[in-house]
Scaffold this motif. Sequence first.
Motif, PDB file in Angstrom:
ATOM      1  N   LEU A  22       0.573  -1.054  -0.044  1.00  0.00           N
ATOM      2  CA  LEU A  22       0.046   0.141  -0.146  1.00  0.00           C
ATOM      3  C   LEU A  22       1.316   0.985   0.113  1.00  0.00           C
ATOM      4  O   LEU A  22       0.426   2.242  -0.736  1.00  0.00           O
ATOM      5  N   ARG A  23       1.705   1.148   0.857  1.00  0.00           N
ATOM      6  CA  ARG A  23       2.507   2.233   0.845  1.00  0.00           C
ATOM      7  C   ARG A  23       3.477   2.665  -0.393  1.00  0.00           C
ATOM      8  O   ARG A  23       3.874   3.970  -0.890  1.00  0.00           O
ATOM      9  N   LEU A  28      -5.574   1.536  -6.044  1.00  0.00           N
ATOM     10  CA  LEU A  28      -5.910   0.807  -5.531  1.00  0.00           C
ATOM     11  C   LEU A  28      -6.799   0.591  -6.077  1.00  0.00           C
ATOM     12  O   LEU A  28      -8.665   1.354  -6.308  1.00  0.00           O
ATOM     13  N   ALA A  29      -7.567  -1.474  -5.978  1.00  0.00           N
ATOM     14  CA  ALA A  29      -8.701  -1.270  -6.626  1.00  0.00           C
ATOM     15  C   ALA A  29      -9.133  -2.512  -5.258  1.00  0.00           C
ATOM     16  O   ALA A  29      -8.565  -2.911  -5.012  1.00  0.00           O
ATOM     17  N   VAL A  97     -12.803   3.634   3.865  1.00  0.00           N
ATOM     18  CA  VAL A  97     -13.936   5.234   3.605  1.00  0.00           C
ATOM     19  C   VAL A  97     -12.298   5.519   3.705  1.00  0.00           C
ATOM     20  O   VAL A  97     -11.514   6.771   3.178  1.00  0.00           O
ATOM     21  N   ALA A  98     -11.565   5.288   4.943  1.00  0.00           N
ATOM     22  CA  ALA A  98     -10.045   5.202   5.034  1.00  0.00           C
ATOM     23  C   ALA A  98      -9.473   6.106   3.624  1.00  0.00           C
ATOM     24  O   ALA A  98      -8.155   6.036   3.670  1.00  0.00           O
ATOM     25  N   LEU A  99      -9.327   4.262   3.285  1.00  0.00           N
ATOM     26  CA  LEU A  99      -8.800   4.090   2.208  1.00  0.00           C
ATOM     27  C   LEU A  99      -8.703   4.699   0.416  1.00  0.00           C
ATOM     28  O   LEU A  99      -8.244   5.186   0.589  1.00  0.00           O
ATOM     29  N   GLU A 100     -10.486   5.397   0.773  1.00  0.00           N
ATOM     30  CA  GLU A 100     -10.512   6.254  -0.369  1.00  0.00           C
ATOM     31  C   GLU A 100      -9.891   7.187  -0.518  1.00  0.00           C
ATOM     32  O   GLU A 100      -9.461   8.462  -1.135  1.00  0.00           O
ATOM     33  N   GLN A 192      -2.396  -1.016  -9.016  1.00  0.00           N
ATOM     34  CA  GLN A 192      -0.772  -1.463  -8.739  1.00  0.00           C
ATOM     35  C   GLN A 192      -1.521  -2.372  -7.538  1.00  0.00           C
ATOM     36  O   GLN A 192      -0.997  -3.584  -7.411  1.00  0.00           O
ATOM     37  N   VAL A 193      -2.407  -2.100  -6.338  1.00  0.00           N
ATOM     38  CA  VAL A 193      -2.695  -2.831  -5.595  1.00  0.00           C
ATOM     39  C   VAL A 193      -3.957  -3.812  -5.788  1.00  0.00           C
ATOM     40  O   VAL A 193      -4.960  -2.846  -5.880  1.00  0.00           O
TER      41      VAL A 193
END
Length: 253
Positions: A22-23, A28-29, A97-100, A192-193
């Motif tokens: 992730l870093r 990200l999907a 939601v935080a990842l979005e 990518q992830v």
Amino acid sequence: MHHPIEHDDPLEEPLDRAANYLRDAQTLAVLTGAGISAESGIPTFRASDGLWENHPIEEVATPEGFERDPRLVWRFYNARRASVAQAQPNPGHRALVALEQRYQDGFTLITQNVDGLHTLAGNRSVLELHGSLRRTRCTVCGDIADRGLEPLDELPHCPKCSGLLRPDIVWFHEMLPQDVWLSAVEAVYRCQVFFVIGTSAVVCPAAGLVPLARRNGARVVEFNLTRTEASRYCDVGLYGPAGEMLPKLLSRL
Ligand code: BV8
Ligand code: ZN
């Protein structure tokens, strides 16, 4: 597509490996299934052993089933609407939601769920591959409306043309909405992830997004209680309740 991490240290804790993916990523999907809503009290399809009022779901959730007995099918969907109306998003939904917020428009959420909990939690770009319990579609004039989650008539009819309404849900043997499907495929090509969360990965074509992500060079991470049909395509498997595992992963970022 270059791999963000050249040489994984096989001993590295899977959570740290996933955090490293992730870093280093800009896109990200995520593909979710019934398991992400399990901790909100919504039974998964496997948990309900695929039966409803002793009918196999494939029998109730099909156009043939609706033709044969629209009252039975509406009883099934009104019951699901009632149980979802009581449900709240859980920490797994909130982590997405935080990842979005972190990836902004580099983030795409693709869901097989029809419970609307991702939107209720605050995700903005949600691709509902299989439709929504909130929406109805008129079998005559095609009008699609969001009717919330309060109970509908036993056989609801269209306020515009009084035709019989059906749930705006993709049943077995029905095509997915083309625009939604194409957006999902495009997001999977681009990412990518790729996270695959809470799905047994047996329903097609949704399950096909996992090998597609793999083939396009994404790092694939599975969140589930057990290994699934998707596991063979994953770089990392994080096994435990998604409502605990996702926040744990975010806390390492
Ligand atoms: C299609 C709406 C093209 C209904 C759904 C014959 C003719 C035509 C097609 C077919 C055919 N035979 C097979 C097919 C293909 C069929 C299919 O894939 N069948 C499967 C069963 C083999 N697919 C279709 O029909 C699709 N359309 O192919 O059209 C076409 C058209 C005409 C002719 C030919 C081809 C349509 C598929 C969409 C069906 N509609 N939903 C409704 O919801 O009411 S799918 C339905 O099942 C749900 O939406 C959901 O997506 C899916 C169940 O999957 P999951 O979400 O994965 O849930 P499940 O319970 O299985 O797993 C939960 C997981 O969570 C588990 O792994 C568990 O371990 C995990 N878990 C539990 N708790 C937690 C957790 N994980 C983490 N944390 C936790 N706390
Ligand atoms: Zn109508």
